[in-house]
Design an enzyme around this catalytic site. Structure first.
Site, PDB file in Angstrom:
ATOM      1  N   SER A  84       0.835  -1.540  -0.220  1.00 17.51           N
ATOM      2  CA  SER A  84      -0.337   0.123  -0.112  1.00 17.51           C
ATOM      3  C   SER A  84       0.693   1.425   0.197  1.00 17.51           C
ATOM      4  O   SER A  84       0.599   2.572  -0.256  1.00 17.51           O
ATOM      5  CB  SER A  84      -0.535   0.293   1.371  1.00 17.51           C
ATOM      6  N   HIS A 100      -6.924 -10.284   3.628  1.00 19.29           N
ATOM      7  CA  HIS A 100      -5.499 -10.346   4.801  1.00 19.29           C
ATOM      8  C   HIS A 100      -5.887 -11.890   4.984  1.00 19.29           C
ATOM      9  O   HIS A 100      -5.368 -12.808   5.497  1.00 19.29           O
ATOM     10  CB  HIS A 100      -4.482  -9.859   5.472  1.00 19.29           C
TER      11      HIS A 100
HETATM   12 MG    MG Z   1      -4.538   1.150   3.235  1.00 19.80          MG
HETATM   13 ZN    ZN Z   2      -2.832  -4.799   2.261  1.00 20.26          ZN
END
Ligand code: MG
Ligand code: ZN
Length: 373
Positions: free
Chosen positions: A89, A268
């Site tokens: 990210s 996740h």
């Molecule tokens: Mg994020």
């Molecule tokens: Zn992630």
């Protein structure tokens, strides 16, 4: 039937041709006029970890119509970072915020760790207001890339101190620990108040705030905010409404980044209920933004993702094509392209397949475009 030429038919054809030329000319003029419309405001919504199957979940699991269906323009972005085929990210948010491909874990810095200007820094110089909202800590990778220059995304206390000196005018999220419970004993809440912020660590105000002379900061959890399944409520939509009320008072326009951070966390965890509930919350927030943009008419709305998480898909259950079984193929991120949705002035620029850095390029060119070209 045999073709038979008659003079009056020829005349009618000519008149029709002239008429259609005029109509075409008018259509072209209208199209050109629309194409030079510069958005005053840009709202970028990032669904962290939101691939096409995550978006599709809103079609099957949301009780009302998905707000994704309200966008006229759709594109796809390639998300690989400079260092890895599969991005994290931090590097992808840096692509959105600064227009560069960098290494995984980097925030606002190049491959050689030198700082690269963010769009927030650039547009603040021309008087545009800026805001960031996230369901994670405000120091987490996605929001942080818009105001920090940090070698490693894990340096949360350093990132928090950079928010104090940044140009951000409105922020809402979690992460109060990094501002109050620090190794260097600095009280960043006090420092933010000295920088003209009204700070609130408890809740979003219920009524409409009318004191627009001060900047606003909300840090409503020690780290990330609770899951929607654990009582977060309408934080994302309500913070968005609050930000729109405040930022839209600037006649020069505003930029607002809104992140649905926990779509990624559900991915996740390979937890479909977690993922889908976060996705629906994000979809509802898109609705708030589109309602604002449709009445405001000067606002470009872009929705995209930094990458896909979980290798998520909507499979069938035991050969029954009437039963959907959400399935994951990884507990990490994946390399698939992710969708871009756009609506508003010059939304058409966001159709096609392109690199994630082009999100920055297009936003910047629109903010710095003058109305005459
Ligand atoms: Mg994020
Ligand atoms: Zn992630």
């Amino acid at each position: 039937m045999k073709f038979c030429f008659k003079p009056f038919l020829f005349l009618i054809c000519c008149m029709g041709f002239v008429a259609s030329c005029n109509t075409k000319k008018e259509v072209t003029l209208v199209a050109e006029k629309n194409s030079i419309t510069k958005p005053k405001n840009i709202i970028l919504l990032v669904g962290d970890g939101m691939g096409l199957s995550q978006v599709s979940a809103s079609q099957f699991y949301k009780n009302s119509k998905s707000n994704f269906e309200r966008f006229p323009i759709i594109g796809l972005i390639k998300t690989s970072s400079a260092s890895e085929l599969i991005t994290d990210s931090a590097s992808s948010a840096t692509a959105f915020a600064s227009g560069i491909k960098t290494y995984n874990g980097a925030l606002g810095v190049n491959l050689d760790t030198t700082s690269v200007k963010t769009i927030v820094e650039e547009i603040s110089e021309i008087g545009i207001s800026t805001g960031i909202i996230s369901t994670s800590s405000i120091t987490h990778a996605t929001p942080a890339a818009f105001y920090t220059h940090t070698k490693k995304r894990s340096m949360a206390e350093d990132i928090a101190s950079q928010l104090v000196t940044s140009e951000i005018d409105f922020f809402a999220g979690g992460g109060s620990d990094y501002f109050t419970n620090r190794k260097d004993n600095r009280d960043l809440i006090l420092e933010l108040e000295e920088k003209n912020f009204i700070m609130n660590l408890n809740s979003l105000p219920t009524g409409i705030t009318t004191d627009f002379s001060k900047k606003q900061g909300y840090l409503l959890a020690p780290k990330g905010l609770p899951k929607i399944l654990e009582g977060r409520g309408n934080f994302l939509s309500d913070a968005t409404t609050l930000a729109l009320n405040y930022l839209s008072t600037n006649e020069n326009g505003f930029f607002l980044m809104i992140e649905g951070a926990q779509i990624d966390w559900g991915g996740h965890d390979n937890d479909a209920d977690y993922l889908i509930s976060e996705l629906i919350d994000f979809d509802n927030t898109i609705g708030v933004v589109l309602d604002f943009a449709e009445s405001n008419k000067e606002t470009l709305v872009i929705v995209t993702a930094d990458h896909e998480t979980g290798g998520f898909t909507l499979g069938q259950e035991n050969g029954d094509y009437n039963k959907i079984k959400p399935v994951f193929s990884t507990t990490g991120h994946s390399a698939t392209m992710v969708p871009v949705f756009a609506s508003g002035p010059n939304a058409r620029l966001f159709g096609g397949i392109y690199e994630n850095t082009a999100i920055y390029d297009k936003m910047k060119s629109l903010f710095f475009k003058n109305n005459e070209n």
